[in-house]
Scaffold this active site. Structure first.
Site, mmCIF file in Angstrom:
data_model
loop_
_atom_site.group_PDB
_atom_site.id
_atom_site.type_symbol
_atom_site.label_atom_id
_atom_site.label_comp_id
_atom_site.label_asym_id
_atom_site.label_seq_id
_atom_site.Cartn_x
_atom_site.Cartn_y
_atom_site.Cartn_z
ATOM 1 C CE LYS A 79 -4.531 0.486 0.215
ATOM 2 N NZ LYS A 79 -5.532 -0.414 -0.353
ATOM 3 C CG LEU A 136 -23.911 7.853 0.934
ATOM 4 C CD1 LEU A 136 -25.019 8.877 1.118
ATOM 5 C CD2 LEU A 136 -24.491 6.446 0.811
ATOM 6 N N GLY A 137 -19.664 7.313 -1.593
ATOM 7 C CA GLY A 137 -18.757 7.653 -2.680
ATOM 8 C C GLY A 137 -18.923 6.677 -3.834
ATOM 9 C CB VAL A 175 -17.856 1.382 -3.060
ATOM 10 C CG1 VAL A 175 -18.462 0.020 -2.748
ATOM 11 C CG2 VAL A 175 -16.523 1.216 -3.780
#
Ligand code: NAI
Length: 346
Positions: A78, A176-177, A179
């Protein structure tokens, strides 16, 4: 620093500062035993450097486990960009980040994560080939992540509620982006009712009015009475403060590192909540970019992502039989796979 690496099992840490663009970035590699390490790039404000280090190493471990349990020939890694405080040149910053990724010669392949957009990855692709999931390769991971979340929810609903569909069930979605909004639309289509929350209340309000759903403030989502809580925002949302507030039977969402501490999986279990391990639920995006780059067709990728639910069902059953939490069971299976790869390599 070494204590953090030891705690998470990460093996490498690469740190880079670019005085021209203001880039300050860290790449953590957990493992390359199964193949080049893949993992997204976060660009966030962190309270301090230790917080960034903890985040990047824990996330790298999750990516290794995710790749191993998905049967992909990849290790986990990452990266984080410490978001500059003042105004900055986004194009130059991400191009500089690409040059940093390139120095690792393909042992690390970067991708999207919170705070990074597909347009940013287009800039990364100008300075390195080791980036997956941008406009150039046409492999946006978010829609397949959504598919994996839905497959996971189906498995959790079947196991915990003995129900075979979502009709009449109530779900609370946090974030609520890319995905979360997509999951909300698909659940509404399937006849579920929804309570929605986002830090951006405008976003909650407009999606709620589009779907005929309720919206509440970001903090109130933990108190929403529902059949399933779906975290699709950031990590560390399941902890000693929030778990006692939850009024749900299931937690299954796309956010990475949902558990504050590993022990919080037991706390969820003690509260009668079935927790679907995050790195299995959200594996759809990784499967999409990895299989896409290995030449798989769209159908092959979709079938593999739809199999996430079966993997989870098996984990729920085995965990129950062995008296473990699903999170511990999943870690155990992933560690076994990594050990097996390591034994074969020896
Ligand atoms: P995004 O950045 O598009 O959306 C996140 C949303 O959460 C934003 O609308 C933001 O305002 C909201 N948010 C942030 N903090 C919040 C809080 N405390 N309460 C309520 N809302 C909050 O991110 P995306 O792409 O939708 O991903 C969501 C999560 O899933 C992230 O944790 C990401 O790491 C993870 N994930 C995403 C994948 C993908 O393919 N997009 C793949 C694997 C994991």
């Amino acid at each position: 620093m070494f204590a953090t690496l030891e705690q998470t099992g990460a093996t490498e840490l690469h740190v880079h500062r670019d005085p021209v663009t203001g880039l300050r970035a860290i790449i953590a590699i957990h493992s390359t035993l199964r193949g080049p390490a893949v993992g997204g790039c976060r660009c966030l404000h962190y309270p301090d450097e230790d917080a960034a280090l903890t985040d990047v190493t824990r996330l790298a471990r999750g990516m290794s486990y995710k790749a191993a349990l998905s049967g992909l020939p990849h290790g986990g890694a990452k990266s984080v960009i410490l978001r500059p405080d003042g105004p900055f040149d986004r194009v130059a910053l991400y191009q500089a980040f690409g040059r940093f990724v390139d120095t690792l010669g393909g042992r690390y392949i970067t991708a999207i994560d919170s705070g990074t957009e597909l347009d940013d990855l287009d800039q990364v692709a100008m300075t390195t080939d080791h980036v997956w999931g941008h406009h150039g390769d046409g492999l946006d991971p978010s829609p397949l992540t959504t598919l994996g979340v839905l497959s996971s929810l189906e498995a959790a609903v079947r196991h915990q509620l003995k129900r075979s569909n979502f009709r009449g069930l109530h779900f609370a979605i946090q974030g609520l982006g890319h995905v979360g909004a997509d999951v909300a639309r698909r659940l509404a289509d399937a006849g579920a009712s929804l309570t929605l929350a986002d830090l951006d209340t405008q976003r909650s309000q407009s999606l709620a009015s589009e779907l005929g759903a309720h919206w509440i403030s970001a903090d109130a989502i933990y108190d929403a009475s529902c059949d399933g809580f779906i975290p699709c925002a950031l990590g560390n949302v399941l902890n000693a403060n929030t778990i006692p507030r939850l009024r749900t039977r299931i937690v299954a969402g796309s956010a990475n590192n949902q558990l504050g501490r590993d022990q919080d999986a037991q706390l969820l279990h003690d509260h009668g909540i079935l927790y679907a391990p995050d790195y299995i639920v959200n594996a759809g995006g990784l499967i999409q970019v990895a299989m896409g780059h290995h030449g798989a067709t769209r159908d092959q990728i979709r079938r593999k992502v739809q199999g996430i639910g079966e993997t989870l069902s098996r984990i729920f059953r085995e965990a129950q039989q062995r008296g473990l939490t699903p999170a511990r069971m999943a870690d155990h299976l992933a560690e076994e796979r990594l050990q097996h790869t390591s034994d074969q390599a020896a």
